[in-house]
Design a protein around this motif. Structure first.
Motif: not given
Length: 176
Positions: A116-140
């Motif tokens: 959910x770190x997909x907008x510019x500041x300010x951040x007024x909510x918790x920071x979440x990284x949700x279920x990052x799979x290896x498949x996307x990183x494999x591609x990158x």
């Protein structure tokens, strides 16, 4: 003719085989529990071929309007040594215009779609990284910028108001 076509197909597949990324560990450390704490920080293995990582950082002092992030990619060679990237960016400025810094954008793209770190500041909510799979990183890390096999550490330091607030380390391997 069919046998020759099958052999050519197998040969082409062998040429396309590249390294496979596999998560090995994740560590999240809050440097200031009054500012933020981690509700969870884990690596989950669904089966032998599907793993993902998830992180949730609860922000206690919001809104956050001034951030910096340091990304260091390290490779294990008699201990972890810097490899390729060691970048510090102004988080708020970067998120306003990600294309202005191609290296930071490449690193940000590792997790952008699952966060959910997909907008510019300010951040007024918790920071979440949700279920990052290896498949996307494999591609990158194989198609976009090929990496050699080995053990790696993606070390990040997160700052707010010029004070370090958290350290997140993601350990992974490339296996041929």
């Amino acid at each position: 003719q069919l046998k020759i076509d099958a052999l050519n197909y197998i040969h082409k597949l062998k040429q396309q085989i590249t390294c496979k990324l596999e998560f090995s560990n994740i560590k999240c450390e809050s440097e200031d529990l009054e500012f933020l704490e981690f509700e969870y920080c884990h690596l989950k293995s669904i089966n032998r071929t599907y793993k993902y990582l998830s992180v949730k950082a609860q922000l206690h002092q919001i809104p956050v309007t001034k951030t910096k992030v340091t990304f260091v990619l390290m490779k294990r060679l008699n201990g972890y040594k810097p490899f390729l990237y060691n970048v510090t960016i102004d988080g708020c400025k970067f998120l306003k215009n990600p294309k202005a810094n191609p290296i930071a954008k490449f690193l940000y793209d590792f997790f952008r779609e699952n966060s959910n770190m997909n907008h510019c500041c300010p951040y007024n909510h918790d920071i979440i990284l949700d279920r990052l799979p290896t498949t996307h990183l494999n591609h990158q890390l194989t198609n976009v910028l090929p990496f050699p096999s080995g053990d790696y550490l993606f070390h990040t330091r997160w700052y707010a108001y010029d004070k370090i607030r958290a350290i997140v380390d993601v350990y992974f391997s490339f296996i041929e």
